[in-house]
Scaffold this motif. Structure first.
Motif, PDB file in Angstrom:
ATOM      1  N   ALA A 148       0.824  -1.203   0.000  1.00  0.00           N
ATOM      2  CA  ALA A 148       0.000   0.000   0.000  1.00  0.00           C
ATOM      3  C   ALA A 148       0.860   1.255   0.000  1.00  0.00           C
ATOM      4  CB  ALA A 148      -0.917   0.003   1.219  1.00  0.00           C
ATOM      5  N   ALA A 149       0.307   2.291  -0.550  1.00  0.00           N
ATOM      6  CA  ALA A 149       1.029   3.561  -0.641  1.00  0.00           C
ATOM      7  C   ALA A 149       1.356   4.112   0.738  1.00  0.00           C
ATOM      8  CB  ALA A 149       0.179   4.583  -1.404  1.00  0.00           C
ATOM      9  N   MET A 150       2.494   4.814   0.814  1.00  0.00           N
ATOM     10  CA  MET A 150       2.770   5.615   1.998  1.00  0.00           C
ATOM     11  C   MET A 150       1.639   6.630   2.165  1.00  0.00           C
ATOM     12  SD  MET A 150       6.869   6.456   1.831  1.00  0.00           S
ATOM     13  CE  MET A 150       6.949   6.763   0.059  1.00  0.00           C
ATOM     14  N   THR A 151       1.235   6.840   3.397  1.00  0.00           N
ATOM     15  CA  THR A 151       0.158   7.788   3.656  1.00  0.00           C
ATOM     16  C   THR A 151       0.720   9.203   3.817  1.00  0.00           C
ATOM     17  OG1 THR A 151       0.343   7.250   5.999  1.00  0.00           O
ATOM     18  CG2 THR A 151      -1.335   6.082   4.733  1.00  0.00           C
ATOM     19  N   GLU A 152      -0.156  10.191   3.642  1.00  0.00           N
ATOM     20  CA  GLU A 152       0.285  11.588   3.761  1.00  0.00           C
ATOM     21  C   GLU A 152       0.694  11.932   5.185  1.00  0.00           C
ATOM     22  OE1 GLU A 152      -1.461  14.539   0.468  1.00  0.00           O
ATOM     23  OE2 GLU A 152      -2.899  13.995   2.032  1.00  0.00           O
ATOM     24  N   TRP A 153       0.169  11.203   6.172  1.00  0.00           N
ATOM     25  CA  TRP A 153       0.603  11.436   7.551  1.00  0.00           C
ATOM     26  C   TRP A 153       0.513  10.128   8.323  1.00  0.00           C
ATOM     27  CZ3 TRP A 153      -2.484  10.289  11.694  1.00  0.00           C
ATOM     28  CH2 TRP A 153      -3.859  10.132  11.444  1.00  0.00           C
ATOM     29  N   ARG A 154       1.313  10.024   9.353  1.00  0.00           N
ATOM     30  CA  ARG A 154       1.217   8.899  10.275  1.00  0.00           C
ATOM     31  C   ARG A 154       1.850   9.305  11.597  1.00  0.00           C
ATOM     32  NH1 ARG A 154       5.607   4.449  10.653  1.00  0.00           N
ATOM     33  NH2 ARG A 154       7.503   5.495   9.988  1.00  0.00           N
ATOM     34  N   ASP A 155       1.439   8.626  12.653  1.00  0.00           N
ATOM     35  CA  ASP A 155       2.011   8.841  13.981  1.00  0.00           C
ATOM     36  C   ASP A 155       2.922   7.675  14.313  1.00  0.00           C
ATOM     37  OD1 ASP A 155       0.569  11.201  14.397  1.00  0.00           O
ATOM     38  OD2 ASP A 155      -1.175  10.106  15.143  1.00  0.00           O
ATOM     39  N   ALA A 156       4.167   7.964  14.664  1.00  0.00           N
ATOM     40  CA  ALA A 156       5.130   6.917  15.036  1.00  0.00           C
ATOM     41  C   ALA A 156       6.267   7.569  15.805  1.00  0.00           C
ATOM     42  CB  ALA A 156       5.673   6.202  13.796  1.00  0.00           C
ATOM     43  N   PHE A 157       6.874   6.793  16.699  1.00  0.00           N
ATOM     44  CA  PHE A 157       8.013   7.280  17.498  1.00  0.00           C
ATOM     45  C   PHE A 157       7.636   8.539  18.277  1.00  0.00           C
ATOM     46  CE2 PHE A 157       9.832   4.970  13.900  1.00  0.00           C
ATOM     47  CZ  PHE A 157      10.635   4.045  14.549  1.00  0.00           C
ATOM     48  N   GLY A 158       6.372   8.643  18.656  1.00  0.00           N
ATOM     49  CA  GLY A 158       5.948   9.745  19.504  1.00  0.00           C
ATOM     50  C   GLY A 158       5.746  11.066  18.807  1.00  0.00           C
ATOM     51  N   ILE A 159       5.672  11.073  17.462  1.00  0.00           N
ATOM     52  CA  ILE A 159       5.502  12.339  16.745  1.00  0.00           C
ATOM     53  C   ILE A 159       4.678  12.082  15.497  1.00  0.00           C
ATOM     54  CG2 ILE A 159       7.543  12.211  15.244  1.00  0.00           C
ATOM     55  CD1 ILE A 159       6.454  15.327  17.205  1.00  0.00           C
ATOM     56  N   ARG A 160       4.088  13.138  14.941  1.00  0.00           N
ATOM     57  CA  ARG A 160       3.375  13.013  13.665  1.00  0.00           C
ATOM     58  C   ARG A 160       4.325  13.349  12.518  1.00  0.00           C
ATOM     59  NH1 ARG A 160      -2.800  14.281  12.700  1.00  0.00           N
ATOM     60  NH2 ARG A 160      -2.697  12.382  13.966  1.00  0.00           N
ATOM     61  N   TRP A 161       4.282  12.506  11.479  1.00  0.00           N
ATOM     62  CA  TRP A 161       5.124  12.676  10.291  1.00  0.00           C
ATOM     63  C   TRP A 161       4.234  13.047   9.118  1.00  0.00           C
ATOM     64  CZ3 TRP A 161      10.136  12.245  11.698  1.00  0.00           C
ATOM     65  CH2 TRP A 161      10.410  11.513  12.853  1.00  0.00           C
ATOM     66  N   LEU A 162       4.626  14.064   8.369  1.00  0.00           N
ATOM     67  CA  LEU A 162       3.859  14.531   7.219  1.00  0.00           C
ATOM     68  C   LEU A 162       4.651  14.300   5.940  1.00  0.00           C
ATOM     69  CD1 LEU A 162       2.616  17.973   8.605  1.00  0.00           C
ATOM     70  CD2 LEU A 162       1.601  15.711   8.932  1.00  0.00           C
ATOM     71  N   ARG A 163       3.921  13.907   4.890  1.00  0.00           N
ATOM     72  CA  ARG A 163       4.552  13.720   3.579  1.00  0.00           C
ATOM     73  C   ARG A 163       3.759  14.536   2.556  1.00  0.00           C
ATOM     74  NH1 ARG A 163       3.963   8.044   5.224  1.00  0.00           N
ATOM     75  NH2 ARG A 163       5.944   7.161   5.922  1.00  0.00           N
ATOM     76  N   PRO A 164       4.028  15.822   2.462  1.00  0.00           N
ATOM     77  CA  PRO A 164       3.219  16.677   1.588  1.00  0.00           C
ATOM     78  C   PRO A 164       3.604  16.618   0.106  1.00  0.00           C
ATOM     79  CG  PRO A 164       4.847  17.995   2.745  1.00  0.00           C
ATOM     80  CD  PRO A 164       4.985  16.594   3.278  1.00  0.00           C
ATOM     81  N   MET A 165       4.641  15.817  -0.252  1.00  0.00           N
ATOM     82  CA  MET A 165       5.127  15.838  -1.631  1.00  0.00           C
ATOM     83  C   MET A 165       4.828  14.548  -2.382  1.00  0.00           C
ATOM     84  SD  MET A 165       8.561  18.114  -1.617  1.00  0.00           S
ATOM     85  CE  MET A 165       9.742  16.816  -1.337  1.00  0.00           C
ATOM     86  N   LEU A 166       3.937  13.706  -1.858  1.00  0.00           N
ATOM     87  CA  LEU A 166       3.679  12.424  -2.504  1.00  0.00           C
ATOM     88  C   LEU A 166       3.015  12.576  -3.872  1.00  0.00           C
ATOM     89  CD1 LEU A 166       2.486  10.249   0.518  1.00  0.00           C
ATOM     90  CD2 LEU A 166       4.725  10.247  -0.600  1.00  0.00           C
ATOM     91  N   GLY A 167       2.404  13.704  -4.135  1.00  0.00           N
ATOM     92  CA  GLY A 167       1.779  13.933  -5.431  1.00  0.00           C
ATOM     93  C   GLY A 167       2.691  14.592  -6.450  1.00  0.00           C
ATOM     94  N   VAL A 168       3.978  14.653  -6.152  1.00  0.00           N
ATOM     95  CA  VAL A 168       4.949  15.356  -7.013  1.00  0.00           C
ATOM     96  C   VAL A 168       6.094  14.422  -7.350  1.00  0.00           C
ATOM     97  CG1 VAL A 168       6.535  17.312  -7.119  1.00  0.00           C
ATOM     98  CG2 VAL A 168       4.334  17.565  -5.976  1.00  0.00           C
TER      99      VAL A 168
END
Length: 411
Positions: A148-168
């Motif tokens: 499955a695709a990486m998601t635009e955000w996920r919570d792990a290691f105690g922080i939220r991670w954002l991936r705003p460039m997946l559409g580029v």
């Protein structure tokens, strides 16, 4: 349907609005490569009064890495953004170096973000990373979650991670940088075919595969994964949480398809142990087969016991005994302890001390009582607050029903 804007920066800003529009602060992980440099520049323009900080993880794997981190720092400060270089202190060379480096990067960035009270950390993954990851995992025979695709955000290691460039795409970003005369660092390891990702990248180019189409395929698989997660959540509706244990109704579990049973067991084990990653697939399948035969089994520090119409998941006593003693407030990544006095510490009660507390009166099963938090002073047992109240000492579980539901739906 409106077509997405051709300008990659506009698409990234739109993603940032969606993912971080209400966040007062944001961290940006910048290696110095084209993708992360473009992300840093675009976020700096988008920030509009938000507190933005930049960090570079120096893995120390190449002689140039220290100078490259300094170069990123100079570029960040030129944009008015504070920068930190985070050095990975390697303790071992054993195992998969790239996997160790990835985990170390996330842990270092998470600790940095939490120290600086940042709401999230933005990462520079692109559509190319989606496509490469899909092909790598296909080659490994991964299941739905892996494909499955990486998601635009996920919570792990105690922080939220954002991936705003997946559409580029990666090439779009480099064209955007060239048009503005913005330099970036080319990592020579990106040419080394001993790395799996580089072999896959070269194979995609050699076959002329469409990056955007591969990324769409990963997104479609992600939709299937989300449907399975929804089914698993429905199958777990009768779950009971009691004294740090998880009790699942046996009939919905047994009647569910194998993939749903697998998801429920993964979520349950991670809820018990607080692990960042699921158990290995082979050990998980072994546990499911043992459960189908009515046997109790241990899995990654969790004890799983099918009995009657319930399946009970609790902490494995031996794993609790291995947990480092703590002077509070947290122990075994499971419990919060308050009321400790100087010289006291928390460790597992253990099987040998059960007789000292008359554990049968507590109503807890023997193994759960042995794995429960106890208060010690030197080698002397002071109290076992989960078995018998001992004010002002108090223990409370770190995770409840909300966290279990989140793990069932986790990506």
């Amino acid at each position: 349907m409106t077509a997405p804007p051709r300008d990659p920066a506009a698409r990234i800003r739109a993603a940032l609005d969606r993912l971080a529009g209400d966040m007062p602060s944001l961290g940006v992980a910048v290696s110095g490569g084209g993708d992360s440099v473009a992300l840093m520049r675009i976020i700096a323009e988008w920030a509009r009064g938000r507190r933005i900080m930049v960090a570079t993880v120096d893995h120390g794997l190449r002689p140039e890495s220290e100078a490259e981190a300094r170069q990123v720092g100079q570029a960040a400060r030129a944009l008015g953004l504070p920068h930190a270089a985070l050095l990975w202190q390697r303790e071992t060379e054993a195992g998969n170096l790239m996997a160790h480096a990835r985990d170390a990067r996330l842990r270092l960035l998470s600790a940095w973000a939490q120290r600086n009270e940042l709401a999230a950390v933005a990462l520079g993954h692109t559509a190319d990373d989606q496509a490469e990851t899909l092909m790598m995992r296909l080659a490994r025979g991964s299941g739905i979650d892996g494909l499955a695709a990486m998601t635009e955000w996920r919570d792990a290691f105690g922080i939220r991670w954002l991936r705003p460039m997946l559409g580029v795409g990666r090439d779009e970003l480099r064209d955007w940088l060239r048009a503005r005369d913005i330099p970036w660092i080319e990592d020579p390891s990106n040419e080394k075919e001993e790395f799996e990702r580089i072999r896959i990248r070269n194979a995609i180019a050699a076959m002329g595969l469409d990056i955007a189409a591969l990324a769409r395929a990963a997104a479609h698989i992600g939709e299937a994964r989300d449907a399975l997660s929804h089914y698993a959540a429905l199958a777990s509706q009768g779950a009971i949480i009691r004294n740090g244990a998880l009790i699942l109704p046996r009939r919905p579990f047994s009647d569910a398809p194998a993939e749903i049973r697998r998801r429920l067991l993964v979520a349950g084990c991670r809820w018990i142990t607080g692990a960042d990653y699921p158990p290995r697939r082979a050990t998980l399948l072994h546990a499911l087969n043992a459960m189908a035969a009515g046997s109790r089994v241990t899995l990654d520090g969790a004890l799983i016991e099918p009995a009657g119409d319930r399946i009970r998941l609790s902490r494995e006593p031996a794993a609790a005994m291995r947990a480092e003693p703590s002077e509070g407030p947290l122990w075994d990544n499971r419990w919060r302890i308050t009321g400790l006095r100087p010289g006291q510490h928390v460790a597992a009660l253990g099987l040998e001390a059960l007789a000292q507390v008359n554990w049968r009166l507590s109503g807890l099963p023997r193994d759960e009582a042995a794995a429960s938090p106890a208060i010690w002073q030197g080698g002397r047992l002071i109290a076992a607050p989960l078995l018998r109240p001992a004010p002002p000492l108090r223990v409370s579980p770190l995770r409840g029903a909300t966290e279990f539901r989140r793990l069932v739906m986790a990506h």
